[in-house]
Design a protein around this motif. Structure first.
Motif, mmCIF file in Angstrom:
data_model
loop_
_atom_site.group_PDB
_atom_site.id
_atom_site.type_symbol
_atom_site.label_atom_id
_atom_site.label_comp_id
_atom_site.label_asym_id
_atom_site.label_seq_id
_atom_site.Cartn_x
_atom_site.Cartn_y
_atom_site.Cartn_z
ATOM 1 N N THR A 103 -38.866 -75.063 59.778
ATOM 2 C CA THR A 103 -38.943 -73.963 58.818
ATOM 3 C C THR A 103 -37.868 -74.131 57.749
ATOM 4 O OG1 THR A 103 -39.695 -72.502 60.570
ATOM 5 C CG2 THR A 103 -38.833 -71.449 58.575
ATOM 6 N N VAL A 104 -38.254 -73.969 56.507
ATOM 7 C CA VAL A 104 -37.299 -73.958 55.397
ATOM 8 C C VAL A 104 -37.479 -72.631 54.666
ATOM 9 C CG1 VAL A 104 -36.373 -75.270 53.465
ATOM 10 C CG2 VAL A 104 -37.741 -76.439 55.206
ATOM 11 N N THR B 19 -34.044 -68.016 65.123
ATOM 12 C CA THR B 19 -34.760 -68.549 66.298
ATOM 13 C C THR B 19 -33.842 -68.697 67.518
ATOM 14 O OG1 THR B 19 -34.494 -70.801 65.428
ATOM 15 C CG2 THR B 19 -36.575 -69.685 64.985
ATOM 16 N N CYS C 238 -44.521 -72.587 69.442
ATOM 17 C CA CYS C 238 -43.089 -72.855 69.307
ATOM 18 C C CYS C 238 -42.823 -74.341 69.487
ATOM 19 C CB CYS C 238 -42.283 -72.044 70.326
ATOM 20 S SG CYS C 238 -42.626 -72.474 72.039
ATOM 21 N N CYS C 239 -41.671 -74.799 69.039
ATOM 22 C CA CYS C 239 -41.281 -76.197 69.265
ATOM 23 C C CYS C 239 -39.783 -76.335 69.060
ATOM 24 C CB CYS C 239 -42.048 -77.140 68.335
ATOM 25 S SG CYS C 239 -41.417 -77.244 66.654
ATOM 26 N N ILE C 240 -39.264 -77.508 69.380
ATOM 27 C CA ILE C 240 -37.886 -77.855 69.013
ATOM 28 C C ILE C 240 -38.006 -78.838 67.851
ATOM 29 C CG2 ILE C 240 -35.706 -78.883 69.772
ATOM 30 C CD1 ILE C 240 -36.386 -76.260 71.210
ATOM 31 N N TYR D 265 -26.838 -81.234 58.879
ATOM 32 C CA TYR D 265 -28.224 -81.184 58.388
ATOM 33 C C TYR D 265 -28.339 -80.428 57.067
ATOM 34 C CZ TYR D 265 -29.103 -82.570 63.226
ATOM 35 O OH TYR D 265 -29.097 -83.222 64.420
ATOM 36 N N ASN E 247 -30.779 -75.457 54.034
ATOM 37 C CA ASN E 247 -31.910 -74.526 54.155
ATOM 38 C C ASN E 247 -32.924 -74.991 55.208
ATOM 39 O OD1 ASN E 247 -33.148 -72.132 53.533
ATOM 40 N ND2 ASN E 247 -34.270 -72.934 51.769
ATOM 41 N N LYS F 125 -43.266 -73.832 56.221
ATOM 42 C CA LYS F 125 -43.344 -74.640 57.437
ATOM 43 C C LYS F 125 -43.710 -76.069 57.052
ATOM 44 C CE LYS F 125 -43.015 -70.937 60.151
ATOM 45 N NZ LYS F 125 -41.803 -70.602 60.890
ATOM 46 N N HIS G 272 -41.145 -68.355 54.322
ATOM 47 C CA HIS G 272 -40.560 -69.284 55.282
ATOM 48 C C HIS G 272 -41.503 -70.475 55.392
ATOM 49 C CE1 HIS G 272 -38.669 -65.440 57.088
ATOM 50 N NE2 HIS G 272 -37.924 -65.915 56.126
ATOM 51 N N TYR H 46 -34.639 -67.120 71.131
ATOM 52 C CA TYR H 46 -34.595 -67.941 72.343
ATOM 53 C C TYR H 46 -33.433 -67.546 73.272
ATOM 54 C CZ TYR H 46 -38.068 -71.540 71.071
ATOM 55 O OH TYR H 46 -39.215 -72.234 70.781
ATOM 56 N N ASP I 65 -36.753 -81.439 64.515
ATOM 57 C CA ASP I 65 -36.012 -82.707 64.466
ATOM 58 C C ASP I 65 -34.496 -82.520 64.498
ATOM 59 O OD1 ASP I 65 -38.454 -83.885 64.303
ATOM 60 O OD2 ASP I 65 -38.339 -84.382 62.165
ATOM 61 N N PHE I 66 -34.019 -81.313 64.213
ATOM 62 C CA PHE I 66 -32.582 -81.042 64.234
ATOM 63 C C PHE I 66 -32.148 -80.455 65.577
ATOM 64 C CE2 PHE I 66 -34.246 -79.838 59.937
ATOM 65 C CZ PHE I 66 -33.978 -81.061 59.343
ATOM 66 N N GLY I 67 -33.097 -80.369 66.519
ATOM 67 C CA GLY I 67 -32.767 -79.804 67.825
ATOM 68 C C GLY I 67 -32.801 -78.287 67.852
ATOM 69 N N ASN I 68 -33.261 -77.669 66.769
ATOM 70 C CA ASN I 68 -33.306 -76.202 66.719
ATOM 71 C C ASN I 68 -34.676 -75.682 67.135
ATOM 72 O OD1 ASN I 68 -30.754 -76.404 65.669
ATOM 73 N ND2 ASN I 68 -31.383 -76.071 63.551
ATOM 74 N N PRO I 69 -34.685 -74.516 67.775
ATOM 75 C CA PRO I 69 -35.971 -73.924 68.162
ATOM 76 C C PRO I 69 -36.723 -73.410 66.933
ATOM 77 C CG PRO I 69 -34.152 -72.446 68.722
ATOM 78 C CD PRO I 69 -33.532 -73.702 68.220
ATOM 79 N N GLU I 70 -38.044 -73.421 67.027
ATOM 80 C CA GLU I 70 -38.904 -72.963 65.931
ATOM 81 C C GLU I 70 -40.004 -72.080 66.500
ATOM 82 O OE1 GLU I 70 -38.757 -73.392 62.752
ATOM 83 O OE2 GLU I 70 -37.466 -75.121 62.390
ATOM 84 N N VAL I 71 -40.426 -71.126 65.703
ATOM 85 C CA VAL I 71 -41.553 -70.269 66.096
ATOM 86 C C VAL I 71 -42.474 -70.062 64.896
ATOM 87 C CG1 VAL I 71 -40.342 -69.024 67.935
ATOM 88 C CG2 VAL I 71 -40.176 -68.200 65.583
#
Lengths: 299, 299
Positions: free
Chosen positions: B166-167, A217, B113-115, A206, A209, B152, B150, A221, B117-123
């Motif tokens: 998040t970038v 995160t 929070c969410c997962i 991916y 950045n 969003k 950061h 988690y 598109d890359f499968g990573n957790p987000e807050v």
């Protein structure tokens, strides 16, 4: 074996000199944290004389050949880059000399520049010597990663440095760990292979950045232990470095053996064949090759 | 209009409170560099009381609703995240309260929070309010970039925050400029549009850390003026942020108008339609929406 010449790697933070035989054996070494950034322009002859005084007393004057940032604008004398594709002969033909305190001259080998696959300009000073040295060990074409602060991904073709590109893997790791939120408030760090490989996979897949923040995160988690964050960031960056490199069949990793281990783990994970070759061995073989061209006595 | 409630954005470095009417108009504002990192856990009621004392003297107790990092582990009280997809109702239903010095209670809205598109957790904590506010302005689905330290990249769908990622555009810019070799020994910096767009093009096209070093080499080659290096780095990072975003037809940029200009230039260059919406306007519309749910008086 007889001491007959001196090879010098003078960089921005360190001075390293190697006492060499004609056969290319290293007989002694002088290393000091006397990088060229700490030397004023007019002091270079004096400082150099002091740094190698131990050898001068024993052997008198010996031919000196230098490479690295000593040939840059901030160094002893600026030596223009040779444009890739560049062979050992091309470098030997572009050596410049400087005056030593003894009245003799020392030689500085030029760096190599190129335009990389992205159309961006590239410069190296010092690594070109390692690539020439590696070509003496391998014979034939090769891809190599000279890993470190500014990792060089290089291609040797038909007896020449064909092209290369720079990836700021080491420096980006350092500033992320020391200056970004990702490195804040962490306990003592331990290396964890699974966490590192998780980073490698995500980093290779991916945009960098868009996934960096996961170092924070995943910790929130509890999917990455807070003592393994450095390993994860290292994985992300090394995975990212291989974004474009994993088309290769075999890679040569050039650098110090203990720093090679993370790259080696990533390449094993991708099933890419590789060899680790010591950086100093490459440097000295490269300098010996240049020295053997005889140019050293002609300038 | 009558002052009837208080909206608070309490982050790690700043405290901001807005005196609001029932109609959602902001009548007054208190801002202080009293971020929650400077407040000890047991001091929150006292510090808050002092911060808004000017209003208490005039209006007595008013309902208080807070959002942002004040609901994090380092804040006044940790409020669990609501998992996306999340609507304004979902947030209003997960409000937690804290005790004020006056004996009354104040409300803290949860983050989302969410997962990704890359499968990573987000807050996120605070930006969810801006997204709800934006949905009051736009009506219907939208893509938005809440740019900043950061950034969003968020998608609003069917009345809910659907997902986001998040970038670290702002933070990576800051550490590259201040702590890496790319930012070293530069003269006073000026913005140059052509140089910025050059960065945007390269950043959008190639792997980020494979092109970052060009901020140094273009300077060495005199292809970028050394007073425009910051503009180039900003271009690389904003271009990189759009690596995956330029599939969109229209984007909403949420943040302060003066910081939006670089993003706007990049989107114009890519021929992507966009609108810039003020971040505070979104925040207050979002808080008003939550407040209007009436939950504020029920906990």
């Amino acid at each position: 074996m007889k001491a007959s010449w001196i090879a010098v790697d003078w960089g921005t933070t360190n001075f390293r000199a190697f006492l060499m035989s004609d056969e290319g054996e290293c007989l002694d070494k002088i290393q000091q944290a006397k990088g060229l950034l700490s030397v004023k322009q007019e002091q270079f002859p004096q400082v150099f004389d002091e740094l190698i005084s131990r050898w001068s007393k024993t052997y008198g004057h010996l031919p000196v050949i230098m490479a690295g940032m000593v040939g840059s604008q901030q160094g002893w004398r600026e030596v223009p880059y040779v444009h890739a594709p560049a062979s050992a002969n091309d470098l030997a033909n572009h050596i410049h000399s400087v005056d030593l305190l003894s009245g003799n001259k020392a030689k500085i080998v030029s760096g190599v520049c190129c335009i990389n696959d992205f159309g961006n300009p590239e410069v190296m000073r010092g690594e070109e010597i390692q690539l020439i040295g590696l070509s003496e060990i391998i014979k034939g074409d090769f891809h190599a990663i000279l890993f470190g602060t500014h990792s060089k991904n290089a291609y040797w073709h038909n007896g020449k440095i064909e092209s290369y590109s720079t990836v700021m893997t080491g420096e980006l790791y350092s500033i992320l760990v020391n200056h970004s939120i990702l490195g804040k408030s962490l306990p003592e760090q331990k290396f964890n292979k699974d966490t590192f490989i998780k980073g490698v996979e995500i980093g290779a897949k991916y945009p960098l950045n868009h996934v960096l923040f996961s170092a924070r995160t995943f910790k929130l988690y509890d999917e990455i232990h807070n003592s393994n964050i450095h390993a994860y960031i290292s994985g992300l960056l090394i995975g990212h470095e291989f974004t474009i490199s994993n088309r290769l069949n075999k890679l040569y990793l050039v650098g110090s053996q203990n720093l090679a281990s993370n790259y080696a783990l990533a390449l094993e994970h991708f099933n890419i064949e590789f060899d680790v070759i010591d950086g100093d061995e490459c440097f000295l073989k490269g300098m010996t090759k240049i020295y053997s061209k005889g140019e050293i006595n002609e300038y």
